[in-house]
Design an enzyme around this catalytic site. Structure first.
Site, PDB file in Angstrom:
ATOM      1  N   HIS A 179      29.651   6.889 102.502  1.00 59.21           N
ATOM      2  CA  HIS A 179      29.199   6.500 103.829  1.00 59.21           C
ATOM      3  C   HIS A 179      29.203   4.978 103.890  1.00 59.21           C
ATOM      4  O   HIS A 179      28.824   4.309 102.927  1.00 59.21           O
ATOM      5  CB  HIS A 179      27.779   7.002 104.090  1.00 59.21           C
ATOM      6  CG  HIS A 179      27.053   6.221 105.149  1.00 59.21           C
ATOM      7  ND1 HIS A 179      26.122   5.231 104.845  1.00 59.21           N
ATOM      8  CD2 HIS A 179      27.144   6.246 106.500  1.00 59.21           C
ATOM      9  CE1 HIS A 179      25.665   4.706 105.965  1.00 59.21           C
ATOM     10  NE2 HIS A 179      26.258   5.293 106.985  1.00 59.21           N
ATOM     11  N   ARG A 333      26.350   9.116 122.866  1.00 61.26           N
ATOM     12  CA  ARG A 333      27.377  10.153 122.718  1.00 61.26           C
ATOM     13  C   ARG A 333      27.043  10.962 121.458  1.00 61.26           C
ATOM     14  O   ARG A 333      27.338  10.558 120.337  1.00 61.26           O
ATOM     15  CB  ARG A 333      28.760   9.519 122.599  1.00 61.26           C
ATOM     16  CG  ARG A 333      29.886  10.525 122.789  1.00 61.26           C
ATOM     17  CD  ARG A 333      31.212   9.782 122.939  1.00 61.26           C
ATOM     18  NE  ARG A 333      32.274  10.655 123.367  1.00 61.26           N
ATOM     19  CZ  ARG A 333      33.065  11.336 122.540  1.00 61.26           C
ATOM     20  NH1 ARG A 333      32.884  11.235 121.234  1.00 61.26           N
ATOM     21  NH2 ARG A 333      34.021  12.112 122.995  1.00 61.26           N
TER      22      ARG A 333
END
Length: 373
Positions: A179, A333
């Site tokens: 990540h 979103r």
């Protein structure tokens, strides 16, 4: 004689009229030509941008070209480049599977580009996102920032935020998950304009490989040392503390670096540091993918991978600050925010691996973080 004078006068008028028409034609041609040249230059820049990046920038090219020294422009172009390079590096390890590119707009201001690869032979799910958003921070987001030391005024505040974020979930349990996230914020608080950078890169293996851990941490340290010899150790500890799952008494992975609210020594120097960290992602991770993507594994090892992914989900949904901020932002979103979640995860009641097993070896490190270099 009078007729001759009239003819001369008429001829002179006709000449002047023709000359004016000629000038007008030349002037029109000049402006048309200039417009065509400008259009062609813009079209060339658009074509170059679309080939350099996964999609055209969120901010109009005209604005970016007019403000090359603005940190907002620099950050947007940097994250677009990182997104394209990382997506290409991941696709090179696959056999035909490509990223789906989804460009989206936010009605409150700005937008983003979400790139997702699913069901590949090497990567079960890979997401590499960029977002460039503007608008007003809601009171909840302001309160969250103030809780970590900011001194922002109450109410809604104009802001700009740009960042790149990626989470890669490989299919093979011998390949770790990675990540990374690098971001830039500007907030206008009355007459004061505040800015800061944040981000980091961290590794989540399913089976511990000491050489992999050392390679990963060394690569990040090299990037940090270019700017400040104290950065790596400071941000490594910050990473171990941040990616903690308190209710499990475990870290999410074996760490890396993590930092936030970085606004020293100067805006440009902080930006250069963030750029170095982002550029270190590919050399820190892709060699591990190449090393392990053809390793054999058992069903038991696959099940352990899915159990550890469950821990990944727990951290992201309960504790991750970026997820919380995204969900608090108007016009968020959700598909892009939750892109970090794996396609598959697993929870078993009271699962406890044997201490001497490879699974137990990983748990020991997750419960007691160590220095790798």
């Amino acid at each position: 004689m009078l007729l001759g004078v009239c003819l001369k006068s008429f001829s002179l008028m006709l000449y002047q009229r023709q000359r004016n028409i000629s000038k007008l034609a030349k002037c029109t041609a000049f402006f048309l030509g200039t417009g065509i040249v400008a259009y062609e230059q813009l079209r060339t820049k658009v074509q170059m941008a679309s080939s350099e990046f996964m999609e055209l920038p969120v901010t109009p090219l005209k604005h970016l070209n007019a403000n090359p020294d603005d940190m907002k422009t620099k950050m947007e172009l940097m994250i677009l480049r990182i997104q394209k390079e990382f997506c290409q590096a991941l696709e090179a390890e696959e056999k035909g599977t490509k990223f789906i590119v989804d460009k989206w707009e936010r009605k409150e201001g700005g937008g983003g580009i979400t790139c997702v690869m699913q069901d590949g032979l090497v990567f079960e799910k890979a997401g590499v996102n960029i977002s460039v958003v503007t608008g007003n921070l809601p009171p909840g987001a302001v309160a969250m920032m103030n809780s970590r030391g900011k001194k922002l005024s109450a109410g809604t505040l104009p802001f700009f935020a740009a960042g790149v974020s990626a989470v890669i979930h490989p299919r093979n349990p011998m390949i770790p998950t990675i990540h990374f996230n690098y971001r830039y914020f500007e907030v206008q608080d009355g007459n004061d304009s505040l800015w800061w950078f944040g981000g980091g890169t961290d590794l989540t293996p399913y089976y511990l490989n000491k050489k992999d851990a050392e390679h990963f941490h060394k690569t990040l340290k090299i990037a940090c040392d270019k700017h400040n010899k104290t950065y790596y150790q400071t941000f490594k500890k910050w990473c171990d503390d941040y990616f903690n799952i308190p209710h499990r008494g475990e870290r999410r992975g074996i760490g890396g670096i993590f930092f936030d609210d970085l606004n020293t020594p100067s805006q440009e120097e902080a930006f250069q540091f963030v750029t170095s960290c982002a550029d270190a992602v590919i050399p820190s991770y892709i060699p591990l993918v190449q090393k392990h993507k053809n390793d054999t594994y058992t069903e038991v090892e696959r099940e352990w991978q899915l159990l550890r992914r469950g821990r990944y989900v727990e951290f992201n949904l309960i504790y991750d600050r970026g997820t919380k901020f995204g969900l608090h932002t108007p016009g968020a979103r959700f598909e892009s925010i939750l892109m970090s979640l794996p396609l598959q995860a697993r929870w078993e009641y009271m699962h406890d691996p044997k201490p001497k097993s490879r699974e137990g070896e990983l748990l020991e490190v997750l419960r007691n973080p160590k220095d790798w270099i």
